[in-house]
Design a protein around this motif. Structure first.
Motif, short mmCIF file in Angstrom:
data_model
loop_
_atom_site.label_atom_id
_atom_site.label_comp_id
_atom_site.label_asym_id
_atom_site.label_seq_id
_atom_site.Cartn_x
_atom_site.Cartn_y
_atom_site.Cartn_z
N ARG A 88 0.81 -1.23 0.00
CA ARG A 88 0.00 0.00 0.00
C ARG A 88 0.84 1.28 0.00
NH1 ARG A 88 -3.66 0.86 4.76
NH2 ARG A 88 -4.55 -1.17 4.24
N TYR A 89 2.10 1.15 0.35
CA TYR A 89 2.95 2.35 0.34
C TYR A 89 3.65 2.55 -1.00
CZ TYR A 89 1.61 2.42 5.12
OH TYR A 89 0.84 2.49 6.24
N LEU A 125 7.49 8.44 -5.55
CA LEU A 125 7.17 7.01 -5.61
C LEU A 125 8.40 6.19 -6.01
CD1 LEU A 125 5.07 4.73 -5.56
CD2 LEU A 125 4.45 5.33 -7.89
N ARG A 126 9.22 6.76 -6.85
CA ARG A 126 10.40 6.01 -7.32
C ARG A 126 11.34 5.65 -6.17
NH1 ARG A 126 13.48 9.02 -11.54
NH2 ARG A 126 14.36 7.01 -12.13
N VAL A 127 11.32 6.45 -5.11
CA VAL A 127 12.20 6.11 -3.98
C VAL A 127 11.41 5.53 -2.80
CG1 VAL A 127 14.13 7.61 -4.55
CG2 VAL A 127 12.19 8.54 -3.29
N ASN A 128 10.13 5.27 -3.00
CA ASN A 128 9.34 4.63 -1.93
C ASN A 128 9.79 3.19 -1.74
OD1 ASN A 128 7.83 6.86 -1.48
ND2 ASN A 128 5.87 5.97 -2.03
N GLU A 129 9.48 2.65 -0.59
CA GLU A 129 9.75 1.22 -0.38
C GLU A 129 8.55 0.62 0.36
OE1 GLU A 129 13.42 1.73 1.60
OE2 GLU A 129 12.51 2.65 3.35
N PRO A 130 8.34 -0.68 0.17
CA PRO A 130 7.20 -1.30 0.85
C PRO A 130 7.37 -1.20 2.36
CG PRO A 130 8.25 -2.82 -0.70
CD PRO A 130 9.13 -1.63 -0.60
N LEU A 131 6.27 -0.98 3.05
CA LEU A 131 6.31 -0.93 4.52
C LEU A 131 5.28 -1.92 5.05
CD1 LEU A 131 6.31 2.94 5.15
CD2 LEU A 131 8.28 1.42 5.07
N LYS A 639 11.11 10.13 4.26
CA LYS A 639 12.54 10.26 4.51
C LYS A 639 13.09 11.44 3.72
CE LYS A 639 13.82 6.08 3.35
NZ LYS A 639 14.48 4.75 3.30
N ASP A 640 14.29 11.87 4.11
CA ASP A 640 14.89 13.01 3.42
C ASP A 640 14.90 12.80 1.90
OD1 ASP A 640 15.27 14.19 5.82
OD2 ASP A 640 17.41 13.71 5.97
#
Ligand SMILES: Cc1cc2nc3c(=O)[nH]c(=O)nc-3n(C[C@H](O)[C@H](O)[C@H](O)COP(=O)(O)OP(=O)(O)OC[C@H]3O[C@@H](n4cnc5c(N)ncnc54)[C@H](O)[C@@H]3O)c2cc1C
Ligand code: SF4
Ligand code: SF4
Lengths: 652, 162
Positions: A88-89, A125-131, A639-640
């Motif tokens: 979902r993230y 989104l390109r630097v998102n990661e699953p949580l 995150k930064d």
């Protein structure tokens, strides 16, 4: 990453002022975007299916929806992508409605803005990661703050559903404003006959633990696990012993205290039980009026009390309770009529507030239900009711309608004509607001059957002449000046937020509007939720409303709590801070700033100290992230590098 | 089908239209306030691009500096009014940092006027409209960001710090 972009048209809400097709086409030029389209109603069932199908057919790994505010539908879309197998993230929502299509009609500028916003979402989104969230147990006890009719209803509904309830009421009895009313519109049924049994139910229900004469000191924790500190104010009477017999109140020589229950129409004793049906029916000493506590002499109550309940050395006590949800039902207070000097409220004894008149009408009130005016105890022959005193008037910062005054004026005038058929009742009104079931009929009956004389306009001035009050004003329908010789003037003082509402909101970390009414999470769709998970609202603390609506909200809030508690555990929000131990220098700055005490020390095997986040306590504010000098602590999903990705999307 | 692509759209834009202001809004108050402004259809200039952060306490001054160095024409930060913070004190920390940032900007050659922080609650749609309008007007007066001409002496340490 393979990213899909859906640009919502939202009917014409977005497409009317944004070229959604162009935005979608533009999105295809962004890195990693392999699929982009615009769609009529993305949040609808077929819209969500469309996203899910695209995830399958195009092997998408991340989704951007450009649509309304994420405060509206982020949860909906997260669920939709999750159903199609994504985390979902791995979803981002670009707000191109509230922040774009609705605030400008310039289609070209809006289209560029929307495309920019989509680009920012894509880069993030390109630097998102699953949580992944974990589960924590729910403490299935509920705290109800305020024991007015709304709080009582909420507490009883929760208790009837089998929940343990803690109720905190700051006065020495529950009942709130409704306990002071004589009859209630639009059925003219006796207020205490319908409220009284409910109050007794609260006292007798084993599931409800009542702290009367108590206030909230501090609140910590989070949904499912709140810790609440309650200040039990010193009553100077041991309530475990007090039987409420009232002998002390008969003997107390200090008889000049302000009688809050009777709105100051009478005086009361320093040791006091507010009214015979009080729940709990226990005595309280007012330390400011007690002769012993102020002057060191008296102790008469101590002598007459059969059960030896008096405790002059009593101190406030702080009690800690653990609960999983909180319902606030702290009600309201009333506008101070003396602000309008021209009406003479607070200056002339026969200019009174409607709540005072309610006490005069009450059979249990200071006049035993006989309508007598305060100055000389005479029966009034002419009464003028003035509406909107501190309502719908921006000049006194009260631009809102108090919602109940038109109705209770009609009630009070009807009852007056019932008690004293020879008494003339005049009502000065701005507009009559009676939008409820049988409400307009009720006002009409007051006018047509009971002969209450309504005139539309404003009263300009009230001044005494002999033992009369001259009411001067304008009838704007007739275009004429009017002057009435009245014996009594009743001011419909407006509803204000309860004293201390702001402070309480701050303790609960919920928002309030500029007038101190608590803010619901959504004005239409989430009327009893707040933006703080696990904290709910009921009654007038949210905004002016009548008893049926307050009761309705009390039940609604209770059912929300039942819904929450129908599960045994609650998913934690994984958007919490996380420490990179290799980078942490052990300075402890994050521990100092965290408002929730969510960070603690951890000693590694080599003896070095590192910060460690307690994931279930962290609220995800990110304060630590901005504070940490080496940027070792990072707030997940914000995150930064994630924030900067969005920033750089605009300027790279 | 409409025949233009966004590139064309942007190419046709004047310098004036290419102004980009970046807004960092806290999730609980100001983002909600901006939503309220939208729901009420309070018209605003279109130069602002909004990033949602949980709290102004999350606002790292570095975000503003990076944006301004990279060419943002203005940076706006808005959060809950003092004492209204959803996380109780986040905005107090933010206020201190934003004040420090304001004083720091001239040292790296950035016009302080390009940075503004304020408080707008979730109910204050009209206030939000006013904040956006006024700040945008100011940035238009200042014109596009002239670019970052940094003193070479501090270029090295600064790039390390960022
Ligand atoms: C003159 C008048 C006549 C009215 N007549 C009618 C009528 O005929 N029919 C009708 O439908 N409505 C009538 N109303 C409206 C009615 O009074 C309200 O709709 C109703 O009382 C709202 O209930 P509540 O529980 O929300 O608030 P309240 O009755 O105000 O109860 C709130 C409770 O919370 C407590 N509290 C407040 N702050 C705190 C705190 N910080 N900590 C702990 N406890 C706290 C208060 O002491 C109080 O007991 C009338 C109102 C007025 C002014
Ligand atoms: S984000 Fe950091 S400061 Fe905020 S609650 Fe979590 S650990 Fe504490
Ligand atoms: S502020 Fe950063 S470096 Fe300092 S203890 Fe916390 S995580 Fe470690």
């Amino acid at each position: 990453m393979r990213i899909g972009v859906f640009v919502c048209r939202c009917g014409t809400n977005i497409a009317g002022t944004v070229d959604t097709e162009a935005v979608a086409r533009q999105a295809l030029s962004y890195p990693d975007v392999v699929y982009a389209t615009d769609y009529m109603y993305t949040c609808s069932e077929p819209g969500q299916k469309e996203i899910q199908a695209a995830i399958k057919t195009h092997g998408l790994q991340g989704i951007v929806v450009a649509a309304c505010s994420p405060r509206m539908h982020e949860a909906t879309f997260r669920r939709a992508v999750e159903k199609a197998g994504l985390n979902r993230y791995m979803f981002e929502q670009a707000n191109i409605r509230e922040h774009c299509s609705w605030v400008s009609n310039d289609k070209k500028a809006n289209t560029i803005k929307a495309a920019d916003t989509v680009r920012m979402a894509v880069e993030k989104l390109r630097v998102n990661e699953p949580l992944f969230s974990s589960r924590v147990p729910i403490n299935k006890r509920v705290l109800v703050i305020g024991g007015g009719v709304a709080g009582i209803q909420a507490a009883l509904d929760c208790a009837d559903g089998g929940l343990d309830v803690v109720m905190v009421e700051r006065e020495s009895t529950i009942g709130g404003k409704m306990a002071k009313l004589d009859k209630t519109f639009p059925t003219i049924d006796c207020s205490s006959c319908i409220l009284g049994p409910k109050m007794v139910d609260v006292a007798q229900n084993e599931k409800i633990k009542l702290y009367a004469y108590s206030e909230i000191e501090a609140v910590s924790g989070y949904i499912g696990n709140f810790t609440v500190q309650i200040r039990k104010k010193a009553t100077y009477v041991d309530w475990n012993l007090c039987t409420g017999c009232g002998v002390c109140t008969e003997k107390c020589p200090s008889k000049k205290s302000y009688d809050k229950f009777n709105e100051g129409l009478a005086t009361t004793t320093a040791i006091n039980i507010p009214f015979p049906q009080a729940i709990p029916k226990k005595a309280v000493i007012d330390p400011k009026a007690c002769l012993y506590l102020t002057k060191g002499k008296c102790r008469l109550c101590e002598k007459v009390c059969q059960v030896k309940a008096i405790r002059f050395d009593m101190k406030d006590e702080i009690i800690t309770e653990e609960v999983g949800a909180i319902i606030t039902a702290t009600g309201y207070d009333l506008f101070d009529a003396s602000v309008y000097g021209e009406y003479g409220g607070g200056r002339y004894p026969d200019v009174i507030s409607a709540m005072q008149y309610e006490r005069i009408l009450s059979a249990a009130g200071p006049t035993g239900g006989h309508i007598r005016r305060p100055s000389d105890g005479k029966e009034p022959k002419d009464i003028v009711f003035i509406s909107c005193v501190g309502s719908r008037d921006p000049s006194v910062c009260r631009p809102y309608c108090s919602a109940v005054c038109c109705m209770y004026i009609a009630k009070q005038a009807t009852m007056t004509r019932d008690h004293l058929p020879d008494c003339n009742c005049y009502v000065s009104y701005m507009d009559i607001r009676a939008p409820g079931k049988n409400y307009d009929e009720f006002v009409r009956r007051a006018q047509e059957e009971y002969g209450v004389q309504y005139f539309r306009g404003r009263v300009g001035k009230v001044y005494p002449k002999g033992d009369k009050l001259i009411v001067q004003g304008a009838d704007t329908m007739l275009g004429a000046q009017i002057e009435i010789e009245a014996d009594l003037v009743v001011l419909a003082t407006g509803i204000e937020s309860a004293v201390g509402a702001e402070e309480l909101a701050e303790k609960l970390r919920i928002s309030y509007d500029q007038y101190g009414f608590f803010m619901e999470s959504h004005p239409k769709l989430r009327p009893v939720e707040t933006n703080t998970a696990g904290v709910f609202l009921a009654g007038v603390c949210q905004g002016p409303k009548d008893i049926p609506a307050s009761v309705g909200q009390g039940s609604a809030a209770a059912s929300k709590v039942q819904m929450l508690f129908s599960r045994d555990t609650i998913e934690t929000d994984p958007q919490v801070a996380m420490v990179n131990e290799l980078m942490c220098v052990g300075c402890g700055k994050c521990i100092d700033v965290c408002p929730f005490g969510a960070i603690q020390w951890k000693t590694l095997r080599d003896g070095s100290r590192k910060a460690q986040v307690l994931e279930s306590v962290c609220q995800g504010c990110g304060l630590c992230n901005a504070t940490c000098p080496p940027k070792a602590i990072q707030l997940r999903h914000c995150k930064d590098d994630q924030v900067l990705a969005a920033v750089n999307a605009l300027y790279a | 089908m409409k025949k233009y692509l966004m590139e064309n759209l942007q190419q046709n834009s004047t310098e004036e239209q290419k102004i980009r202001i970046i807004g960092f809004l806290c999730n609980w108050c100001s983002y909600g306030g901006a939503d309220t402004a939208g729901v009420c259809r309070f018209k605003q200039p279109t130069d602002l691009r909004i990033i949602r952060i949980p709290c102004t306490g999350r606002m790292d001054p570095m975000f503003a500096i990076k944006a301004l160095i990279n060419g943002a024409d203005g940076v706006l930060v808005s959060g809950c009014h003092p004492n209204d913070c959803h996380y109780s004190v986040g905005n107090f920390y933010a206020r201190r940092r934003m004040e420090a940032l304001k004083r720091f900007l001239p040292f790296v050659g950035i016009d302080t006027q390009r940075f503004h922080y304020t408080w707008v609650s979730a109910s204050e749609g009209q206030v939000w409209q006013q904040v956006v309008t006024e700040f945008t007007e100011k940035i238009h007066q200042l014109g596009p960001n002239p670019g970052f001409h940094i003193n070479p002496d501090i270029q090295q340490p600064l790039s390390l710090a960022l």
